[in-house]
Scaffold this active site. Structure first.
Site, mmCIF file in Angstrom:
data_model
loop_
_atom_site.group_PDB
_atom_site.id
_atom_site.type_symbol
_atom_site.label_atom_id
_atom_site.label_comp_id
_atom_site.label_asym_id
_atom_site.label_seq_id
_atom_site.Cartn_x
_atom_site.Cartn_y
_atom_site.Cartn_z
ATOM 1 N N LYS A 278 68.230 52.054 59.532
ATOM 2 C CA LYS A 278 68.821 51.311 60.649
ATOM 3 C C LYS A 278 68.870 52.202 61.885
ATOM 4 O O LYS A 278 68.929 53.420 61.767
ATOM 5 C CB LYS A 278 70.262 50.912 60.302
ATOM 6 N N ARG A 352 70.651 41.468 48.805
ATOM 7 C CA ARG A 352 70.106 40.463 47.889
ATOM 8 C C ARG A 352 69.557 41.108 46.622
ATOM 9 O O ARG A 352 69.520 40.492 45.567
ATOM 10 C CB ARG A 352 69.048 39.618 48.620
HETATM 11 N N1 BES Z 1 74.390 44.693 55.664
HETATM 12 C C1 BES Z 1 73.316 44.184 56.404
HETATM 13 C C2 BES Z 1 73.675 42.924 57.172
HETATM 14 C C3 BES Z 1 74.528 43.110 58.380
HETATM 15 C C4 BES Z 1 74.010 43.658 59.535
HETATM 16 C C5 BES Z 1 75.819 42.676 58.386
HETATM 17 C C6 BES Z 1 74.807 43.791 60.652
HETATM 18 C C7 BES Z 1 76.609 42.786 59.509
HETATM 19 C C8 BES Z 1 76.104 43.351 60.645
HETATM 20 C C9 BES Z 1 72.165 43.836 55.486
HETATM 21 O O1 BES Z 1 72.004 44.657 54.384
HETATM 22 C C10 BES Z 1 70.923 43.954 56.287
HETATM 23 O O2 BES Z 1 70.596 45.025 56.695
HETATM 24 N N2 BES Z 1 70.236 42.827 56.489
HETATM 25 C C11 BES Z 1 69.064 42.808 57.273
HETATM 26 C C12 BES Z 1 68.074 41.907 56.579
HETATM 27 C C13 BES Z 1 66.694 41.972 57.167
HETATM 28 C C14 BES Z 1 66.092 43.336 56.895
HETATM 29 C C15 BES Z 1 65.859 40.903 56.543
HETATM 30 C C16 BES Z 1 69.428 42.278 58.654
HETATM 31 O O3 BES Z 1 70.286 41.391 58.738
HETATM 32 O O4 BES Z 1 68.880 42.775 59.615
HETATM 33 MN MN MN Z 2 70.844 46.383 54.832
#
Ligand code: BES
Ligand code: MN
Ligand code: ZN
Length: 497
Positions: A278, A352
């Site tokens: 990230k 997931r």
């Molecule tokens: N934990 C995150 C989702 C999230 C991001 C929650 C920001 C709250 C604030 C999750 O694991 C994630 O990173 N999801 C990705 C999925 C994508 C790679 C398909 C996302 O939401 O960007």
């Molecule tokens: Mn994630």
């Protein structure tokens, strides 16, 4: 702080440190009118002079009114009568608490005189308890200098007469149980990620069950999960020095043989994204990526406190998502416990992956219903903001029950689609599915839910995406403890029929 009930108390005769009275945009309630009469119109004159209109969130402390025993009155605005729902009452109770001088030991609150849509007079007391405790919550574990404790020892909630006492006690106890569960969820969420590891969550679960006859905890480690074939979970957990845990908490409140409601929480104690790292800004907030798990533990605590007659199994999929030499890479293919294979195209779609194996695991409980709770997608925050959680289920009846529980529990959720039409977006050329959509971010919360749907065919299932509601950012940064109230209310309604 304790809550007690007091019936038919004359507001001018109260000797407590302060008396809390409500005022809607339409005016004072009975207690306020009585005080106004006792002070020969001084109260209403002060309100007029101060320009106090009873707007939601407004408070006005009034000192030394003539004709009164108590030194201080706190007038709390409740807004327009027709908009006064449980959540608005909760906010009024929070505002009242914040307006209290920290030297006050006892207070009598007449907020229960407010009439609230879909609430009996007794039930309003539950909202007042929750709103008060919401305002009183602090997380100062790591501060050398703690805010001096609010000195409030007892809040007495005034009810009209003795006939209200029994139902009032029930509502106060329920409000307290919900707040206790929510407070635990907040505490766990707010813990820093160097403390709150998967094993920490397991220890907290064990500590909670200790001495609670109705709770039983079992913890699976990575070797156990290896044997079960949880290849997706382990692919996430692998890159971390901290071992993953699958925590199973059983609450036996119902009859033997009653099928349980199963709650499955995403417990990523820190989500760096893994190799699909990230960006740095705000990454600290990914300590909140275990808030689904925290809500499951919070509900188990609330159940133990309320002794609700129902069987519930809470399962927490706890892991840390880190980049490392042995971490999963984009392109890896793993075999899930269900036997289905997944091509990991983005290691940041890890929620997931841990959930799919936990969702297969819970089949063994022969569940009445399975609800997973997860900070699953940023896309859900884009879609719904931070007001409602995203609700995904193919089952209309369960959707209706959860939406209703959200409303009644002051913790709303909003239904989103999980249509088969989205499923082809998860096609992979090499495995049974990919872990991200080929459509990119479009409908990202939905395609994530569609991924989970492939692992939940054996039972009635719903998914709550709490990415927007689980915590606040900015100056008010902190866990909200949501959706503990929604889940508690749903379980309550399951019992009530
Ligand atoms: N934990 C995150 C989702 C999230 C991001 C929650 C920001 C709250 C604030 C999750 O694991 C994630 O990173 N999801 C990705 C999925 C994508 C790679 C398909 C996302 O939401 O960007
Ligand atoms: Mn994630
Ligand atoms: Zn995550």
């Amino acid at each position: 702080m304790e809550f007690a009930l007091i019936a038919a108390a004359h507001p001018a005769k109260i000797t407590a440190g302060a008396v809390i009275i409500p005022m809607t945009s339409e005016g004072l309630t009975a207690a306020g009118k009585t005080l106004d009469a006792a002070s020969e119109g001084r109260l209403s004159a002060i309100l007029t002079n101060a320009g106090f209109e009873g707007k939601a969130g407004q408070t006005l402390p009034v000192f030394g009114l003539p004709g009164l025993e108590s030194r201080q009155i706190i007038v709390v605005g409740a807004g327009e009568q027709k908009e006064l729902n449980g959540r608005a009452l909760q906010k009024a109770a929070s505002a009242a608490y914040k307006a209290l001088n920290s030297k006050i030991r006892t207070v009598v609150s007449y907020l229960g005189e407010l009439r609230v849509v879909d609430r009996t007079p007794a039930q309003t007391l539950g909202d007042i308890v929750r709103g008060t405790r919401e305002a009183a919550y602090r997380f100062e574990h790591y501060k050398s200098k703690k805010t001096p404790d609010g000195g409030l020892e007892t809040m007495q909630l005034a009810v009209a007469d003795d006939a209200e006492l029994a139902a009032g006690q029930t509502a106060v106890a329920w409000g307290n149980a919900v707040a206790s569960g929510q407070d635990l969820a907040k505490d766990l969420g707010n813990q820093p990620p160097n403390v709150c590891h998967p094993s920490y969550l397991a220890e907290q679960a064990k500590a909670m069950a200790k001495g609670e006859r109705k709770l039983k905890v079992q913890v699976l480690d990575e070797a156990d999960m290896e044997k079960l074939g949880m290849g997706a979970f382990l692919a996430v957990s692998r890159g971390s020095e901290q071992e993953g845990r699958l925590i199973v908490i059983e609450y036996h409140g119902g009859k033997k043989g009653d099928k349980p409601v199963v709650l499955v929480g995403k417990g990523i104690t820190f989500d760096t994204g893994g190799i699909s790292l990230k960006p740095g800004a705000g990454m600290d907030e990914m300590k909140y990526d275990m808030c689904g798990a925290a809500s499951v533990l919070g509900v188990m605590k609330g159940l133990a406190e309320s002794k609700l007659p129902i069987n519930v199994v809470g399962v927490v999929a706890a892991a840390e998502n880190m980049p490392a030499g042995n971490a999963a890479r984009p392109g890896d293919i793993v075999t899930t416990m269900s036997g289905q294979t997944v091509e990991i195209l983005n290691t940041d779609a890890e929620g997931r992956l841990v959930l799919c194996d936990a969702l297969t695991y819970v089949q063994r409980f022969d569940p009445a219903v399975v609800i997973d709770i997860a900070t699953l997608t940023g896309a859900c925050v884009v879609a719904l903001g931070k007001v409602v959680s995203g609700l995904f289920t193919p089952n209309d009846e369960l959707a209706g029950a959860l939406v209703a529980a959200g409303l009644a529990g002051n913790d709303r959720t909003w239904r989103m689609p999980v249509l088969p039409d989205y499923q082809e977006l998860l096609d992979s050329p090499f495995a049974d599915m990919a872990n991200i959509s080929s459509g990119g971010p479009h409908g990202g919360a939905i395609t994530a839910a569609c991924f989970l749907a492939r692992f939940t065919k054996e039972y009635t299932w719903a998914h709550l995406d709490i990415a927007g509601v689980a915590w606040n950012s900015g100056a008010q940064k902190g866990s909200t403890g949501r959706p503990v109230p929604l889940l508690m209310q749903y379980l309550h309604n399951c019992v009530a029929g």
